[in-house]
Design a protein around this motif. Structure first.
Motif, PDB file in Angstrom:
ATOM      1  N   VAL A 187       0.657  -1.203   0.021  1.00 26.45           N
ATOM      2  CA  VAL A 187      -0.034  -0.010  -0.021  1.00 26.45           C
ATOM      3  C   VAL A 187       0.755   1.165  -0.028  1.00 26.45           C
ATOM      4  O   VAL A 187       0.583   2.202  -0.650  1.00 26.45           O
ATOM      5  CB  VAL A 187      -1.087   0.051   1.194  1.00 26.45           C
ATOM      6  N   ALA A 188       1.765   1.175   0.825  1.00 26.32           N
ATOM      7  CA  ALA A 188       2.895   2.470   0.988  1.00 26.32           C
ATOM      8  C   ALA A 188       3.752   2.685  -0.208  1.00 26.32           C
ATOM      9  O   ALA A 188       3.958   3.886  -0.851  1.00 26.32           O
ATOM     10  CB  ALA A 188       3.841   2.200   2.078  1.00 26.32           C
ATOM     11  N   ALA A 189       3.833   1.489  -1.085  1.00 22.92           N
ATOM     12  CA  ALA A 189       4.764   1.731  -2.487  1.00 22.92           C
ATOM     13  C   ALA A 189       3.804   1.940  -3.501  1.00 22.92           C
ATOM     14  O   ALA A 189       4.304   2.148  -4.567  1.00 22.92           O
ATOM     15  CB  ALA A 189       5.352   0.236  -2.595  1.00 22.92           C
ATOM     16  N   ALA A 190       2.588   1.756  -3.463  1.00 26.91           N
ATOM     17  CA  ALA A 190       1.683   1.936  -4.651  1.00 26.91           C
ATOM     18  C   ALA A 190       1.767   3.332  -5.065  1.00 26.91           C
ATOM     19  O   ALA A 190       1.725   4.416  -4.320  1.00 26.91           O
ATOM     20  CB  ALA A 190       0.111   1.539  -4.152  1.00 26.91           C
ATOM     21  N   PRO A 191       1.453   3.526  -6.379  1.00 26.94           N
ATOM     22  CA  PRO A 191       1.426   5.160  -6.796  1.00 26.94           C
ATOM     23  C   PRO A 191       0.254   5.712  -6.449  1.00 26.94           C
ATOM     24  O   PRO A 191      -0.763   5.042  -5.828  1.00 26.94           O
ATOM     25  CB  PRO A 191       1.463   4.897  -8.236  1.00 26.94           C
ATOM     26  N   ALA A 217      -9.166   7.937   0.174  1.00 31.45           N
ATOM     27  CA  ALA A 217     -10.202   7.291   1.093  1.00 31.45           C
ATOM     28  C   ALA A 217      -9.986   5.758   1.341  1.00 31.45           C
ATOM     29  O   ALA A 217      -9.979   5.156   2.393  1.00 31.45           O
ATOM     30  CB  ALA A 217     -11.159   7.768   0.873  1.00 31.45           C
ATOM     31  N   GLN A 218      -9.973   5.114   0.077  1.00 35.02           N
ATOM     32  CA  GLN A 218     -10.121   3.604  -0.033  1.00 35.02           C
ATOM     33  C   GLN A 218      -8.560   3.054   0.483  1.00 35.02           C
ATOM     34  O   GLN A 218      -8.661   2.087   1.522  1.00 35.02           O
ATOM     35  CB  GLN A 218     -10.084   3.217  -1.505  1.00 35.02           C
ATOM     36  N   THR A 219      -7.619   3.936   0.605  1.00 32.14           N
ATOM     37  CA  THR A 219      -6.154   3.300   0.957  1.00 32.14           C
ATOM     38  C   THR A 219      -6.309   3.731   2.316  1.00 32.14           C
ATOM     39  O   THR A 219      -5.869   2.517   3.161  1.00 32.14           O
ATOM     40  CB  THR A 219      -5.115   4.415   0.434  1.00 32.14           C
TER      41      THR A 219
END
Length: 158
Positions: free
Chosen positions: A62-66, A133-135
């Motif tokens: 999640v942290a690495a996602a663009p 918000a989803q993240t």
């Protein structure tokens, strides 16, 4: 939905996301039963894996996602073209009544393109706020599972 209403909704979502981000830091476990630092590290690793498996959420991924949301030059092309077409049609009708449909269509197309561009930017902001918000929701779910695991192993979570 009016432009003003959409703008207010986007601002409200952005505020909730930013407040959620501030409140959504990683829970901090404190040994409540005299666990050693080595034991806490072992329990932390176990609970990380357990929460990841049970929620299907990997905080590292999640942290690495663009950043969420559409981007690039193609974004908004449809809104601009549609706005230009609607503006040209309306301008031609008004111009026809005034005596020069061609000038009316040109002016309407220009105004319609600008309105379509504004609509495209608003849609992009809304998509980005929704993705954020989803993240935040995903991380909240993961942190609840991680906290439950650590509490079950005798830690106090703050």
């Amino acid at each position: 939905m009016t432009t003003l209403t959409m703008r207010r909704a986007a601002i409200a979502i952005a505020m909730m996301v930013s407040l959620g981000a501030a409140a959504q830091s990683k829970p901090i476990p404190y040994p409540a039963k005299g666990q050693s630092a080595q034991q806490q590290q072992k329990d932390d690793g176990y609970c990380y894996s357990w929460a990841k498996t049970n929620t299907g959420i990997d905080p590292a991924a999640v942290a690495a996602a663009p950043p969420p949301g559409p981007s690039g030059p193609a974004v908004g092309g449809g809104e601009r073209v549609g706005g230009a077409a609607r503006g040209a049609l309306g301008g031609a009708v008004i111009g026809g009544i005034a005596g020069d449909a061609g000038k009316g269509a040109a002016a309407g197309a220009a105004v319609g393109t600008m309105a379509g561009g504004a609509r495209a930017r608003q849609n992009q902001r809304n998509a980005q706020a929704s993705g954020q918000a989803q993240t935040q929701n995903a991380m909240s779910t993961y942190y609840r599972a991680y906290s439950a695991c650590m509490e079950g192993r005798g830690y106090t979570i703050k």
